[in-house]
Design an enzyme around this catalytic site. Structure first.
Site, PDB file in Angstrom:
ATOM      1  N   GLN A  50     -14.479   2.652   1.811  1.00  0.00           N
ATOM      2  CA  GLN A  50     -13.854   2.243   0.546  1.00  0.00           C
ATOM      3  C   GLN A  50     -13.586   3.474  -0.302  1.00  0.00           C
ATOM      4  OE1 GLN A  50     -16.171  -0.422  -1.962  1.00  0.00           O
ATOM      5  NE2 GLN A  50     -14.367  -1.025  -3.138  1.00  0.00           N
TER       6      GLN A  50
ATOM      7  N   HIS B  50      -7.111  -5.621   2.548  1.00  0.00           N
ATOM      8  CA  HIS B  50      -5.943  -5.077   3.250  1.00  0.00           C
ATOM      9  C   HIS B  50      -5.350  -6.152   4.161  1.00  0.00           C
ATOM     10  CE1 HIS B  50      -6.756  -0.649   2.624  1.00  0.00           C
ATOM     11  NE2 HIS B  50      -7.990  -1.098   2.453  1.00  0.00           N
TER      12      HIS B  50
ATOM     13  N   HIS C 263     -10.454  -5.068  -2.880  1.00  0.00           N
ATOM     14  CA  HIS C 263      -9.107  -5.313  -2.362  1.00  0.00           C
ATOM     15  C   HIS C 263      -9.206  -5.706  -0.895  1.00  0.00           C
ATOM     16  CE1 HIS C 263     -10.072  -1.032  -2.055  1.00  0.00           C
ATOM     17  NE2 HIS C 263      -9.410  -1.030  -0.910  1.00  0.00           N
TER      18      HIS C 263
ATOM     19  N   ASN D  94     -12.985  -3.106   2.977  1.00  0.00           N
ATOM     20  CA  ASN D  94     -14.026  -2.075   2.989  1.00  0.00           C
ATOM     21  C   ASN D  94     -14.907  -2.174   1.745  1.00  0.00           C
ATOM     22  OD1 ASN D  94     -12.841  -0.989   5.342  1.00  0.00           O
ATOM     23  ND2 ASN D  94     -11.398   0.209   4.128  1.00  0.00           N
TER      24      ASN D  94
ATOM     25  N   ASP E 258       0.847  -1.197   0.000  1.00  0.00           N
ATOM     26  CA  ASP E 258       0.000   0.000   0.000  1.00  0.00           C
ATOM     27  C   ASP E 258       0.884   1.250   0.000  1.00  0.00           C
ATOM     28  OD1 ASP E 258      -3.204   0.503   1.214  1.00  0.00           O
ATOM     29  OD2 ASP E 258      -1.790   2.162   1.091  1.00  0.00           O
TER      30      ASP E 258
END
Ligand code: 5GP
Ligand code: ZN
Length: 136
Positions: free
Chosen positions: A95, A103, A101, A88, A32
């Site tokens: 989000q 995390h 995606h 999210n 990230d």
């Protein structure tokens, strides 16, 4: 299918470079750019899906297996003390990128981060009402 102007479609498919931790035909795992902690990673499917509900069942079934493999590697290599999985869906849930995606957030004692909520205090009746709303 890829979606035009989706940054995670471009990253997942290698059109935009990323710090890649893992790649196969269906997924790319990247670091990230705005990490919560050292090693904060994102699992991206290469095919576009807006969110969890939009994800093909076959892809959905593989995500947690990949997360499990990545978690073992990250725990071993980063020597983190724990790891949060966060996912999210929708703006209300935080989000910001509308491409599914997951995390993976390594946690370190005293890392100063928190993934918390304030617990409510529902009555048994209120819980039963919600249970019915969901299952009936
Ligand atoms: P969300 O808030 O949608 O659950 O999470 C989006 C995440 O994507 C954020 O943690 C943000 O830092 C990360 N992010 C946004 N744009 C990029 C990018 O271009 N590259 C990478 N590696 N991460 C990104
Ligand atoms: Zn996309």
């Amino acid at each position: 299918m890829k979606k035009d102007n989706c940054i995670f479609c471009k990253i997942a498919n290698g059109e935009i470079p990323s710090k890649t931790l893992y790649e196969d035909g269906e997924f790319r795992v990247i670091l990230d750019l705005g990490p919560a902690t050292k090693g904060h990673a994102l699992i991206l499917p290469k095919e576009h899906a807006d969110n969890l509900c939009d994800l093909p069942r076959e892809t959905a079934s593989k995500v947690l297996v990949l997360a499990q493999e990545m978690a073992s590697t990250m725990m071993e290599k980063l020597h983190c003390d724990g790891l949060n999985l966060v996912q999210n869906n929708g703006e209300a849930a935080g989000q910001t990128v509308t491409h599914f995606h997951l995390h993976m957030i390594p946690r370190y004692r005293d890392d100063g981060q928190s993934i918390n909520w304030t617990p409510g205090k529902p009555t048994q009746e209120a819980l039963e009402e919600i249970r019915r709303q969901i299952v009936e």
